[in-house]
Write an enzyme that holds these catalytic residues in place. Structure first.
Site, PDB file in Angstrom:
ATOM      1  CB  VAL A  77      -0.936   0.017   1.232  1.00  0.00           C
ATOM      2  CG1 VAL A  77      -1.692   1.339   1.318  1.00  0.00           C
ATOM      3  CG2 VAL A  77      -1.917  -1.152   1.181  1.00  0.00           C
ATOM      4  CB  ALA A 122       4.745   2.702   1.017  1.00  0.00           C
ATOM      5  CE  LYS A 123       5.191  -1.428   8.068  1.00  0.00           C
ATOM      6  NZ  LYS A 123       5.965  -0.441   8.841  1.00  0.00           N
ATOM      7  N   GLY A 124       4.226  -2.916   3.174  1.00  0.00           N
ATOM      8  CA  GLY A 124       3.892  -4.138   2.463  1.00  0.00           C
ATOM      9  C   GLY A 124       3.950  -5.321   3.393  1.00  0.00           C
TER      10      GLY A 124
END
Ligand code: GLU
Length: 457
Positions: A77, A122-124
């Site tokens: 995201v 962001a992050k994943g």
């Protein structure tokens, strides 16, 4: 953390007995609380700042050790790129889901703004249990996940880093996969937290914990806790003994604090005369658990969170301090080394009890700050000394801590004068806690840049 997860008796976010533990709704509620103190921000802008710019879900097959094939779900995201490219870690955990990744991505936007580094958030993550997977399978998962993300990550697009259960080795695979797909250029800045001999920065591994120490030291030296002006001789309890908690215990110990209790996912240990975190780390290395450490008594995670101490450092998962246990906390200060460890109901209880919480978007910003230093070194083909990295980190963390403490004071002076008018036309009377102050600071910084840039086209 999971969709719809609630305390035993379900309900709204602010009533302790019925608290909503969905972290996306929790992050939105935190933001809504802060936005009350920013009545002049336009609704359209708020909506834009709230929603993630891009949410990607990938489903991909991986061949397991026994030759069978298993399909995994991965997420990335990008919450905001107003202040720069996306930045944030990759998490491997069985509970990873879109709501969690969306919350963590939003927190990265606010964290990078508080730390004043030129990134969005962001992050994943990949839903998997790294404790049950071999290194070969983890490498295949990483390579396929990164390949599936394609050009949605990149040195000036979105830059991953380590998070829960990923480390420098994982980042080396991320780099290698991206490099194989984009040969012929300097791809080192596509990912941070790499091994030091592969363009990683000295000091990155310790950076989240060191940044937390710098923030706590600064806040104490500015008088946040009456009668305690330094971590020296302070008693410290740390929840979590991974890359953040284990190193925080060591660094606080080296700074002269007495670390009296620590825990990991198996439970906690306590020794009132102080633990030697290095010896605990060696014990954990051997036995896979902090429990059973010679000279210490085993305690539960619930007992650890309620143990009397000066500084409690939650450095594990989200939603650890909640409406149902915040009343039991006997720390004088909480420093959030983890992301999202305190729920809004717990925030209310702790604030009413006069226990300040140094929020995650400040207290754990050291990790992404040194990630930024790594990215700069990679772009410039430089290697900074560890002392230089740590000194630059100290300056950044102290500035961020000052900015949050100053913002809280300014907001509360304005509240006292009745100058902040709520949507209903009535002045806001509630004093702002440090999380609200940090979010107000962050939203102002992001909103200013959004307005300066204007809406494209
Ligand atoms: N995963 C870390 C965090 O939550 C670090 C992110 C980064 O270095 O980009 O802040």
């Amino acid at each position: 953390m999971q969709e719809g997860r609630t305390l035993a008796s379900a309900g709204t976010a602010t009533s302790p007995a019925t608290e909503d533990l969905n972290v996306y709704r929790m992050s939105t509620l935190q933001l809504d609380r802060a936005l009350r103190y920013l009545p002049s921000i336009k609704r359209g802008l708020i909506d834009f700042l709230k929603r993630p710019a891009r949410s990607i879900i990938v489903e991909f097959p991986v061949e397991m050790e026994d030759g069978s094939v298993q399909t995994f779900t991965g997420y990335r995201v990008l919450h905001s790129r107003v202040r720069g490219p996306g930045k944030g870690g990759i998490r491997y955990h069985p509970d990873v889901n879109l709501d969690e990744v969306r919350a963590l991505a939003a927190w990265m936007t606010w964290k990078c703004a508080v730390a004043d580094i030129p990134y969005g958030g962001a992050k994943g993550g990949v839903a998997c249990d790294p404790k049950k997977l071999s290194e070969t399978v983890l490498r295949r998962i990483t390579r396929r996940y990164i390949a599936e993300l394609g050009d949605n990550i990149g040195p000036f697009e979105d830059i991953p880093a380590p998070d829960m259960y990923t480390d420098a080795k994982t980042m080396a695979w991320v780099y290698d996969t991206y490099q194989m797909m984009h040969p012929g250029r300097n791809n080192l800045p596509v990912v941070t937290g790499k091994p030091v001999d592969l363009g990683g920065s000295l000091g990155r591994r310790e950076a989240t914990a060191r940044g937390c120490l710098f923030a706590v030291q600064r806040a104490l030296s500015r008088g946040l806790l009456p009668g305690l002006s330094s971590v020296k001789d302070a008693t410290v309890v740390v929840q979590g003994f991974g890359n953040v908690g284990g190193i925080a215990a060591q660094l606080f110990h080296e700074a002269g604090a007495r670390v009296i209790a620590v825990s990991d996912s198996t439970g906690g240990i306590v020794n009132e005369s102080g633990l030697d975190p290095n010896a605990v780390a060696r014990h954990k290395e051997k036995t896979k658990s902090v429990q059973g450490f010679p000279g210490a008594r085993n305690i539960t995670n619930a007992e650890l969170l309620a143990w009397p101490c000066d500084i409690l450092i939650p450095a594990a998962m989200e939603c650890q301090l909640r409406g149902d246990n915040a009343e039991k906390v006997r720390a004088r200060l909480i420093a959030e080394a983890a992301n999202g460890p305190t729920t809004p109901a717990a925030d209310d209880i702790l604030f009413a009890r006069g226990i300040p919480v140094l929020p995650d978007i400040l207290a754990n910003a050291g990790g992404v700050t040194v990630s930024y230093f790594e990215w700069v070194q990679n772009i410039e083909n430089q290697r900074w000394d560890e002392a230089e990295v740590n000194e630059k980190l100290r300056v950044k963390m102290e500035r961020a801590t000052d900015a949050v403490l100053d913002k809280q004071r300014q907001l509360n002076e304005r509240v006292a004068k009745g100058e902040i008018i709520g949507a209903d036309g009535i002045p806001i009377r509630e004093q702002a806690d440090l999380r609200i102050a940090a979010l107000v600071l962050a939203v102002e910084r992001v909103a200013n840049v959004a307005l300066e840039r204007g809406i494209w086209p």
